[in-house]
Scaffold this motif. Sequence first.
Motif, mmCIF file in Angstrom:
data_model
loop_
_atom_site.group_PDB
_atom_site.id
_atom_site.type_symbol
_atom_site.label_atom_id
_atom_site.label_comp_id
_atom_site.label_asym_id
_atom_site.label_seq_id
_atom_site.Cartn_x
_atom_site.Cartn_y
_atom_site.Cartn_z
ATOM 1 N N ILE A 1 38.525 53.361 43.829
ATOM 2 C CA ILE A 1 39.224 54.580 43.413
ATOM 3 C C ILE A 1 40.589 54.275 42.810
ATOM 4 O O ILE A 1 41.139 55.064 42.034
ATOM 5 N N TYR A 2 41.173 53.115 43.134
ATOM 6 C CA TYR A 2 42.505 52.779 42.653
ATOM 7 C C TYR A 2 42.495 52.043 41.305
ATOM 8 O O TYR A 2 43.555 51.767 40.750
ATOM 9 N N TYR A 3 41.322 51.717 40.789
ATOM 10 C CA TYR A 3 41.257 51.019 39.498
ATOM 11 C C TYR A 3 41.895 51.873 38.394
ATOM 12 O O TYR A 3 41.743 53.096 38.375
ATOM 13 N N GLY A 4 42.601 51.218 37.484
ATOM 14 C CA GLY A 4 43.221 51.899 36.359
ATOM 15 C C GLY A 4 44.619 52.402 36.642
ATOM 16 O O GLY A 4 45.254 53.000 35.783
ATOM 17 N N ARG A 5 45.130 52.140 37.854
ATOM 18 C CA ARG A 5 46.479 52.556 38.229
ATOM 19 C C ARG A 5 47.367 51.316 38.344
ATOM 20 O O ARG A 5 46.868 50.205 38.560
ATOM 21 N N VAL A 6 48.663 51.499 38.251
ATOM 22 C CA VAL A 6 49.582 50.369 38.349
ATOM 23 C C VAL A 6 50.550 50.581 39.507
ATOM 24 O O VAL A 6 50.847 51.711 39.896
ATOM 25 N N GLY A 7 51.040 49.455 40.072
ATOM 26 C CA GLY A 7 51.916 49.540 41.227
ATOM 27 C C GLY A 7 53.178 48.726 41.068
ATOM 28 O O GLY A 7 53.186 47.664 40.423
ATOM 29 N N GLY A 8 54.272 49.235 41.651
ATOM 30 C CA GLY A 8 55.555 48.540 41.644
ATOM 31 C C GLY A 8 56.201 48.607 43.008
ATOM 32 O O GLY A 8 55.723 49.308 43.911
ATOM 33 N N TYR B 1 50.365 42.197 47.450
ATOM 34 C CA TYR B 1 49.034 41.739 47.859
ATOM 35 C C TYR B 1 48.169 42.934 48.247
ATOM 36 O O TYR B 1 47.007 43.045 47.838
ATOM 37 N N ALA B 2 48.743 43.834 49.041
ATOM 38 C CA ALA B 2 47.989 44.999 49.490
ATOM 39 C C ALA B 2 47.555 45.868 48.314
ATOM 40 O O ALA B 2 46.388 46.272 48.217
ATOM 41 N N LEU B 3 48.485 46.145 47.400
ATOM 42 C CA LEU B 3 48.165 47.037 46.281
ATOM 43 C C LEU B 3 47.084 46.449 45.384
ATOM 44 O O LEU B 3 46.131 47.130 44.994
ATOM 45 N N GLN B 4 47.217 45.161 45.034
ATOM 46 C CA GLN B 4 46.213 44.577 44.135
ATOM 47 C C GLN B 4 44.865 44.440 44.839
ATOM 48 O O GLN B 4 43.813 44.566 44.209
ATOM 49 N N HIS B 5 44.882 44.192 46.139
ATOM 50 C CA HIS B 5 43.637 44.079 46.884
ATOM 51 C C HIS B 5 42.877 45.406 46.876
ATOM 52 O O HIS B 5 41.640 45.426 46.839
ATOM 53 N N LEU B 6 43.625 46.501 46.890
ATOM 54 C CA LEU B 6 42.995 47.815 46.867
ATOM 55 C C LEU B 6 42.491 48.191 45.478
ATOM 56 O O LEU B 6 41.596 49.029 45.350
ATOM 57 N N GLY B 7 43.061 47.584 44.437
ATOM 58 C CA GLY B 7 42.602 47.877 43.079
ATOM 59 C C GLY B 7 43.696 48.188 42.088
ATOM 60 O O GLY B 7 43.426 48.362 40.890
ATOM 61 N N TYR B 8 44.938 48.285 42.538
ATOM 62 C CA TYR B 8 46.043 48.532 41.613
ATOM 63 C C TYR B 8 46.259 47.316 40.718
ATOM 64 O O TYR B 8 46.040 46.167 41.133
#
Length: 248
Positions: free
Chosen positions: A134-141, A160-167
């Motif tokens: 569900i988190y694919y296509g979103r970006v995180g900072g 690590y957490a954000l990219q692991h989820l799909g960010y």
Amino acid sequence: MTLTKKQQALCDTHDFDFSDLSALFLNCTLKPTGTLSHTEHLLRVPYEIMKTNGIHVDMVRPVDLDIPPGVYPDMREHGFASDEWPELCEKVMAADILILATPIWLGEESSVCRRVIERLYGESGKLNDKDQSIYYGRVGGCIVTGNEDGIKHCAMTVFYALQHLGYVIPPQADAGWIGEAGPGPSYADEDSGGPENDFTQRNATFMTWNLMHLALLLKQAGGIPAHGNQRSAWQAGCRFDYPNPDYR
């Protein structure tokens, strides 16, 4: 907070259209709204840049909300009397950009930040319309402040957490400020030097624009291509580019 001349000039001298983007800023301070948050003062840099560029922005302090611990979408179904995470989650899912901001305590991100990450994880079993996370296509900072070392360590664990989820994490997607080791002025305190620190202001600015650029690219591209990352296809036996005559 007003932008510096350099930051305002960057907003005024481009022809990118970011107005279709939205951003959510989660200030994981331990202090409730109405109390001075040094983390929020630094978080205002990306907030104001994005707002100036027409992005729909929203800032929330999760500490204001009744968010119990857990790794399920609604902890009321698992013994807790109340849970305001589902309402906050709606804002998460509506945002193209998510920035987690946290103070440093004993060298780590705040307990509030870890709880938010746990609850984000609780949604990770959901899929988008391409059968991806569900988190694919979103970006995180990530924004970090404190009076002790740990900016890079905190950013590392958050990312690590954000990219692991799909960010998707763009380059130079974190910024922070710390004062001298031990007791001393915090970011928003008079004569702290934080708001005038060129290194911090530069990193916060670069982070913001990298988040905006990558979010726009992903939006225009329709997200991450759906090949090699679809869960149901894998569960059905598909191994994508490897021979697999049994997959339909």
